[in-house]
Design a protein around this motif. Structure first.
Motif, short mmCIF file in Angstrom:
data_model
loop_
_atom_site.label_atom_id
_atom_site.label_comp_id
_atom_site.label_asym_id
_atom_site.label_seq_id
_atom_site.Cartn_x
_atom_site.Cartn_y
_atom_site.Cartn_z
N ASP A 188 -20.04 -78.27 -21.16
CA ASP A 188 -21.50 -77.96 -20.94
C ASP A 188 -21.55 -76.77 -19.62
OD1 ASP A 188 -24.07 -76.96 -21.51
OD2 ASP A 188 -25.09 -78.34 -21.05
N VAL A 189 -21.33 -75.48 -20.13
CA VAL A 189 -20.40 -75.18 -18.40
C VAL A 189 -22.08 -74.88 -17.59
CG1 VAL A 189 -20.00 -73.32 -17.21
CG2 VAL A 189 -18.95 -74.31 -19.30
N VAL A 190 -22.86 -74.38 -18.67
CA VAL A 190 -24.24 -73.77 -17.58
C VAL A 190 -24.71 -74.99 -17.19
CG1 VAL A 190 -26.37 -72.96 -18.20
CG2 VAL A 190 -24.50 -71.57 -19.52
N GLY A 191 -25.03 -75.86 -17.84
CA GLY A 191 -26.10 -77.26 -17.83
C GLY A 191 -25.12 -78.01 -17.07
N ARG A 192 -23.81 -77.78 -16.13
CA ARG A 192 -23.45 -79.18 -15.17
C ARG A 192 -22.73 -78.08 -14.36
NH1 ARG A 192 -19.96 -81.72 -20.50
NH2 ARG A 192 -22.29 -82.73 -20.64
N ARG A 193 -22.93 -76.65 -14.64
CA ARG A 193 -22.65 -75.95 -13.47
C ARG A 193 -22.99 -76.41 -12.00
NH1 ARG A 193 -24.45 -69.83 -12.38
NH2 ARG A 193 -22.21 -69.35 -10.33
N ALA A 194 -24.06 -76.59 -11.55
CA ALA A 194 -24.42 -77.58 -10.33
C ALA A 194 -23.04 -78.44 -9.92
CB ALA A 194 -25.96 -77.88 -10.27
N ALA A 195 -23.52 -79.67 -10.78
CA ALA A 195 -21.92 -80.75 -10.94
C ALA A 195 -20.81 -80.31 -10.14
CB ALA A 195 -22.05 -81.60 -11.64
N GLY A 196 -20.59 -79.42 -10.97
CA GLY A 196 -18.98 -79.25 -10.95
C GLY A 196 -18.63 -78.05 -9.75
N LYS A 197 -19.53 -77.49 -9.33
CA LYS A 197 -20.15 -76.97 -7.93
C LYS A 197 -19.97 -77.49 -6.90
CE LYS A 197 -22.54 -72.53 -6.91
NZ LYS A 197 -23.45 -72.12 -6.99
N THR A 198 -20.24 -78.58 -6.64
CA THR A 198 -20.63 -79.63 -5.73
C THR A 198 -19.27 -80.32 -5.44
OG1 THR A 198 -23.69 -80.32 -6.12
CG2 THR A 198 -22.01 -81.76 -4.56
N ILE A 199 -18.75 -80.43 -6.47
CA ILE A 199 -17.28 -81.34 -6.60
C ILE A 199 -16.54 -80.12 -6.12
CG2 ILE A 199 -16.00 -82.49 -8.02
CD1 ILE A 199 -18.18 -83.29 -9.86
N LEU A 200 -16.28 -79.06 -6.53
CA LEU A 200 -15.29 -78.16 -6.14
C LEU A 200 -15.88 -78.09 -4.15
CD1 LEU A 200 -12.94 -76.31 -6.76
CD2 LEU A 200 -14.94 -74.11 -6.90
N TRP A 201 -17.05 -77.83 -4.04
CA TRP A 201 -16.77 -77.51 -2.50
C TRP A 201 -16.21 -78.97 -1.82
CZ3 TRP A 201 -17.30 -73.25 0.22
CH2 TRP A 201 -17.01 -72.33 -0.78
N VAL A 202 -16.78 -80.13 -2.21
CA VAL A 202 -16.49 -81.39 -1.85
C VAL A 202 -14.85 -81.42 -1.65
CG1 VAL A 202 -15.92 -83.91 -1.84
CG2 VAL A 202 -18.51 -82.84 -2.79
N SER A 203 -14.67 -81.07 -2.01
CA SER A 203 -12.51 -81.32 -2.56
C SER A 203 -12.22 -80.09 -1.56
CB SER A 203 -12.23 -80.90 -4.07
OG SER A 203 -12.30 -78.96 -4.33
N VAL A 204 -12.98 -79.51 -0.84
CA VAL A 204 -11.87 -78.86 0.14
C VAL A 204 -11.66 -79.85 1.45
CG1 VAL A 204 -12.49 -76.86 2.17
CG2 VAL A 204 -13.99 -76.70 -0.27
N LEU A 205 -12.21 -81.17 1.60
CA LEU A 205 -12.16 -81.90 2.67
C LEU A 205 -10.30 -82.08 2.70
CD1 LEU A 205 -12.25 -83.29 5.19
CD2 LEU A 205 -13.70 -84.87 3.63
N PRO A 206 -10.41 -83.14 1.28
CA PRO A 206 -8.83 -82.93 0.40
C PRO A 206 -8.10 -81.99 0.51
CG PRO A 206 -10.53 -84.22 -1.28
CD PRO A 206 -10.97 -82.91 -0.10
N ILE A 207 -8.00 -81.38 0.66
CA ILE A 207 -7.36 -79.95 0.77
C ILE A 207 -6.77 -80.14 1.93
CG2 ILE A 207 -6.75 -78.23 0.79
CD1 ILE A 207 -9.07 -77.87 -2.09
N ALA A 208 -7.88 -80.30 2.88
CA ALA A 208 -7.50 -79.35 4.31
C ALA A 208 -6.77 -81.10 4.68
CB ALA A 208 -8.86 -80.10 4.82
N VAL A 209 -7.34 -81.94 4.59
CA VAL A 209 -6.24 -83.38 4.85
C VAL A 209 -5.53 -82.96 4.70
CG1 VAL A 209 -6.03 -85.42 4.19
CG2 VAL A 209 -8.29 -85.01 4.79
#
Length: 119
Positions: free
Chosen positions: A87-108
């Motif tokens: 459900d891309v439209v309904g879960r977009r906010a959760a997906g974007k949050t997870i995606l932005w939080v993933s920047v920290l492990p990428i940097a690590v």
């Protein structure tokens, strides 16, 4: 690929996914699998160095603890990509949050030299 090239492509993928909801599941899955694979490569092929080496056992275990946490987070991020695709439209906010939080492990992983292992 070089470290800079991989990081630029990942940032471009994240940026495109934040603008276009249809690209969000693919970005989550791609970034998650890349994080997990890179952390696993570091665990298997590279021993800790620098500050993790000559300061007792705690930094040694911290190195592997960080990599295991990044590996698990990468797998969870990839599975979140499959969840968001339901459900891309309904879960977009959760997906974007997870995606932005993933920047920290990428940097690590980048700081520990993970993308050089993929070379």
């Amino acid at each position: 690929m070089e470290l800079l090239t991989v990081l630029v492509k990942m940032v471009a993928l994240i940026s495109d996914a934040c603008r276009n909801a249809e690209k969000l599941p693919g970005a989550l899955i791609s970034c998650g699998v890349l994080q997990a694979a890179t952390a696993l490569c570091l665990i298997v092929s590279r021993s800790p160095g620098g500050i993790f080496l000559h300061h007792g056992k705690a930094p040694f275990y911290l190195y592997y603890g960080i990599l295991i946490a990044v590996f698990v987070f990468g797998l969870l991020e990839a599975s979140a990509g499959f969840w968001v695709s339901g459900d891309v439209v309904g879960r977009r906010a959760a997906g974007k949050t997870i995606l932005w939080v993933s920047v920290l492990p990428i940097a690590v992983v980048a700081a520990l030299g993970g993308f050089i292992v993929l070379h």
